[in-house]
Design a protein around this motif. Structure first.
Motif, short mmCIF file in Angstrom:
data_model
loop_
_atom_site.label_atom_id
_atom_site.label_comp_id
_atom_site.label_asym_id
_atom_site.label_seq_id
_atom_site.Cartn_x
_atom_site.Cartn_y
_atom_site.Cartn_z
N GLN A 8 24.45 85.71 -57.60
CA GLN A 8 23.78 84.84 -56.64
C GLN A 8 22.29 84.72 -56.94
O GLN A 8 21.51 84.34 -56.08
CB GLN A 8 23.97 85.38 -55.23
N ALA A 14 25.10 86.21 -47.96
CA ALA A 14 24.77 85.62 -46.66
C ALA A 14 25.32 86.50 -45.56
O ALA A 14 26.36 87.13 -45.71
CB ALA A 14 25.37 84.22 -46.57
N GLU A 32 19.95 74.97 -40.72
CA GLU A 32 20.16 76.06 -41.67
C GLU A 32 20.07 77.42 -40.99
O GLU A 32 20.86 78.32 -41.26
CB GLU A 32 19.16 76.00 -42.84
N ASN A 35 23.14 77.82 -38.88
CA ASN A 35 24.28 78.10 -39.77
C ASN A 35 24.33 79.58 -40.11
O ASN A 35 25.40 80.20 -40.12
CB ASN A 35 24.20 77.28 -41.05
N ARG A 36 23.18 80.15 -40.40
CA ARG A 36 23.13 81.58 -40.76
C ARG A 36 23.58 82.43 -39.57
O ARG A 36 24.37 83.36 -39.73
CB ARG A 36 21.72 81.97 -41.17
N GLN A 39 27.21 82.20 -39.19
CA GLN A 39 27.87 82.54 -40.45
C GLN A 39 28.64 81.36 -41.01
O GLN A 39 29.80 81.47 -41.44
CB GLN A 39 28.76 83.77 -40.28
N GLY A 41 28.50 78.17 -43.85
CA GLY A 41 27.84 77.72 -45.06
C GLY A 41 27.10 76.42 -44.81
O GLY A 41 27.36 75.71 -43.82
N ARG A 42 26.19 76.09 -45.69
CA ARG A 42 25.38 74.88 -45.53
C ARG A 42 26.24 73.62 -45.46
O ARG A 42 26.09 72.80 -44.55
CB ARG A 42 24.40 74.78 -46.71
N THR A 43 27.15 73.45 -46.39
CA THR A 43 27.98 72.25 -46.44
C THR A 43 28.85 72.13 -45.19
O THR A 43 28.92 71.07 -44.57
CB THR A 43 28.87 72.25 -47.70
N LYS A 44 29.49 73.23 -44.80
CA LYS A 44 30.36 73.22 -43.62
C LYS A 44 29.55 72.93 -42.36
O LYS A 44 29.96 72.13 -41.52
CB LYS A 44 31.07 74.57 -43.50
#
Length: 104
Positions: A8, A14, A32, A35-36, A39, A41-44
Motif C-alpha cells: 500500500q 484503512a 472521505e 467514509n473512513r 469503513q 472505500g472511496r469508490t463505494k
C-alpha cells in the motif's frame, strides 16, 4: 514494514475511527472522512452518495459532498455528550434518593 503495508505504499491499512476522533470532527467535513468512519472505500462511498443511498444524510455543496458530525454520530449510535473514553454517560436513577429538598 509488513508485506501488506509495503503493497500500500507504506500506509497502514484503512480503519475506522475512535470515538475521540469522531467527537473531535468539525461540524461538517468531506465524504472521505465519513467514509473512513463508516469503513467504506472511496469508490463505494461516492457511489452510495450519488445514488442517495449513503448511510447518513449527505449535503452536496457545489461539486463536493459534505457530511455533518451530528448525522454521522447519529448513524453510528455515538452519544455526542460522551467523553470519548468509552465509558457510558451516567443517567439519573429512578431509585436514587431525592436530594433536591432540604430536610432539617
Amino acid at each position: 514494514m509488513t508485506e501488506q503495508t509495503a503493497a500500500q505504499g507504506g500506509r497502514s491499512p484503512a480503519r475506522g475511527m475512535q470515538i475521540s476522533e469522531l467527537l473531535a470532527l468539525p461540524v461538517a467535513f468531506s465524504l472521505e472522512v465519513s467514509n473512513r468512519a463508516l469503513q467504506l472505500g472511496r469508490t463505494k462511498g461516492f457511489a452510495l452518495a450519488k445514488r442517495g443511498e449513503y448511510p447518513c444524510r449527505v449535503m452536496k455543496v457545489g461539486r463536493t459532498y459534505r457530511v455533518s458530525r451530528a448525522d454521522l454520530l447519529r448513524t453510528l449510535g455515538v452519544d455526542p455528550s460522551s467523553d470519548g473514553a468509552g465509558g457510558a454517560t451516567p443517567t439519573p436513577s429512578e431509585n436514587a434518593p431525592d436530594t433536591t429538598s432540604y430536610h432539617q
